[in-house]
Design an enzyme around this catalytic site. Structure first.
Site, PDB file in Angstrom:
ATOM      1  N   HIS A 166      27.741  45.614  48.238  1.00 35.03           N
ATOM      2  CA  HIS A 166      26.580  45.040  47.552  1.00 35.03           C
ATOM      3  C   HIS A 166      25.301  45.329  48.314  1.00 35.03           C
ATOM      4  CE1 HIS A 166      24.872  42.967  44.240  1.00 35.03           C
ATOM      5  NE2 HIS A 166      26.078  42.833  43.756  1.00 35.03           N
ATOM      6  N   GLU A 185      37.222  45.951  39.747  1.00 33.07           N
ATOM      7  CA  GLU A 185      36.798  44.615  40.158  1.00 33.07           C
ATOM      8  C   GLU A 185      36.458  43.764  38.952  1.00 33.07           C
ATOM      9  OE1 GLU A 185      33.511  45.754  42.764  1.00 33.07           O
ATOM     10  OE2 GLU A 185      32.135  45.306  41.143  1.00 33.07           O
ATOM     11  N   HIS A 204      33.603  47.874  37.234  1.00 39.00           N
ATOM     12  CA  HIS A 204      33.623  46.431  36.983  1.00 39.00           C
ATOM     13  C   HIS A 204      33.524  46.237  35.465  1.00 39.00           C
ATOM     14  CE1 HIS A 204      32.032  42.242  38.388  1.00 39.00           C
ATOM     15  NE2 HIS A 204      32.751  42.141  37.295  1.00 39.00           N
TER      16      HIS A 204
HETATM   17  N1  PXP Z   1      31.017  44.983  45.267  1.00 39.59           N
HETATM   18  C1  PXP Z   1      31.017  44.143  44.213  1.00 39.59           C
HETATM   19  C2  PXP Z   1      32.037  43.057  44.155  1.00 39.59           C
HETATM   20  C3  PXP Z   1      30.095  44.296  43.170  1.00 39.59           C
HETATM   21  O1  PXP Z   1      30.102  43.456  42.117  1.00 39.59           O
HETATM   22  C4  PXP Z   1      29.161  45.356  43.226  1.00 39.59           C
HETATM   23  C5  PXP Z   1      28.194  45.556  42.116  1.00 39.59           C
HETATM   24  O2  PXP Z   1      28.875  45.887  40.958  1.00 39.59           O
HETATM   25  C6  PXP Z   1      29.202  46.204  44.345  1.00 39.59           C
HETATM   26  C7  PXP Z   1      30.126  45.984  45.353  1.00 39.59           C
HETATM   27  C8  PXP Z   1      28.252  47.357  44.488  1.00 39.59           C
HETATM   28  O3  PXP Z   1      26.966  46.865  44.679  1.00 39.59           O
HETATM   29  P1  PXP Z   1      25.712  47.835  44.591  1.00 39.59           P
HETATM   30  O4  PXP Z   1      25.636  48.328  43.171  1.00 39.59           O
HETATM   31  O5  PXP Z   1      24.558  46.981  44.981  1.00 39.59           O
HETATM   32  O6  PXP Z   1      25.963  48.976  45.539  1.00 39.59           O
END
Ligand code: PXP
Length: 238
Positions: free
Chosen positions: A191, A71, A44
């Site tokens: 997430h 992302e 990201h």
């Molecule tokens: N999906 C998205 C859209 C995210 O922004 C993030 C965090 O960067 C994640 C998944 C992954 O989340 P986590 O770091 O809590 O596993």
């Protein structure tokens, strides 16, 4: 259905950036993660470059052999990166630049940008487009209307309620996933997924295409090591 594990490496870049050098070497870690059986890498690249930098994205694109998922919010800088590297998957998130971490999905109120045209343009370059959404049929409908290929269901709400109320909170994920699949959208999730809550989620949504996991996986690696941790996550997805 096989569910892919995409490892989000933002946190590796956070550790590297803490000292300004190149330790840990992100490219080495990406290669290591792939060699250990992960199905993809997620990054990201935020505008403030607090973890993944623009340079990192181009460098990973040069070496990656698994699925590359990039992302971000589709501003000019992000769209230039996407157009240059054409990753396998682009996950669009509605974050404002200073958001600590993505904490909600797209909503009708975010549509002051021409999201449908942006999606169309990205798809023309060959990348699949996934929209990060909250688990609701209405938001899946929005993703269908906007022309996305996939949705990524925001699992923060699921993770938060997992201990007290997983049986009821999962229902809206199941309903959203069913509606997406009926409308030819593939379903990703991400997430706050971790070794405790991942298995139940996968069992509830067997058609889950991919999970992207960063924070918990990096934390678990401190205890179990990267190799064992990736094995543990893969085993929860079987
Ligand atoms: N999906 C998205 C859209 C995210 O922004 C993030 C965090 O960067 C994640 C998944 C992954 O989340 P986590 O770091 O809590 O596993």
């Amino acid at each position: 259905m096989y569910t892919r594990l995409s490892v989000n490496v933002n946190k590796i870049a956070t550790i590297r950036n803490a000292r300004g050098g190149n330790n840990p070497d992100l490219i080495k870690i990406v290669k290591k993660i792939e060699s250990l059986g992960a199905d993809g890498i997620t990054v990201h690249p935020r505008p403030d470059e607090r973890h993944i930098t623009t340079k990192d994205v181009y460098e990973i694109a040069e070496v990656i052999t698994t699925e590359f998922n990039v992302e971000g919010f589709p501003d000019e800088r992000f769209l230039k990166i996407i157009n240059d590297i054409r990753p396998n998957q682009v996950t669009l998130v509605p974050d404002a630049p200073n958001t600590l971490t993505s904490n909600r999905g797209w909503n009708y109120s975010d549509l002051d940008i021409n999201l449908n045209l942006i999606i169309e343009k990205i798809k023309k370059t060959g990348s699949k487009v996934s929209l990060f959404i909250d688990p609701s049929v209405e938001m899946v409908r929005l993703a269908v209307e906007l022309g996305a290929d996939r949705v990524e269901l925001y699992t923060g709400l699921y993770a938060e309620s997992y201990q007290q109320d997983k049986e009821s909170v999962i229902l809206k994920y199941i309903e959203s996933a069913d509606y997406a699949i009926k409308n030819d959208l593939e379903v990703n999730a991400g997430h706050d997924l971790d070794l405790i809550n991942l298995e139940f989620f996968k069992q509830a949504i067997p058609a889950l295409r991919e999970v992207s996991i960063g924070h918990a996986l990096v934390c678990d690696s401190l205890i179990y090591g990267l190799e064992k941790t990736i094995q543990l996550y893969l085993s929860k997805l079987k």
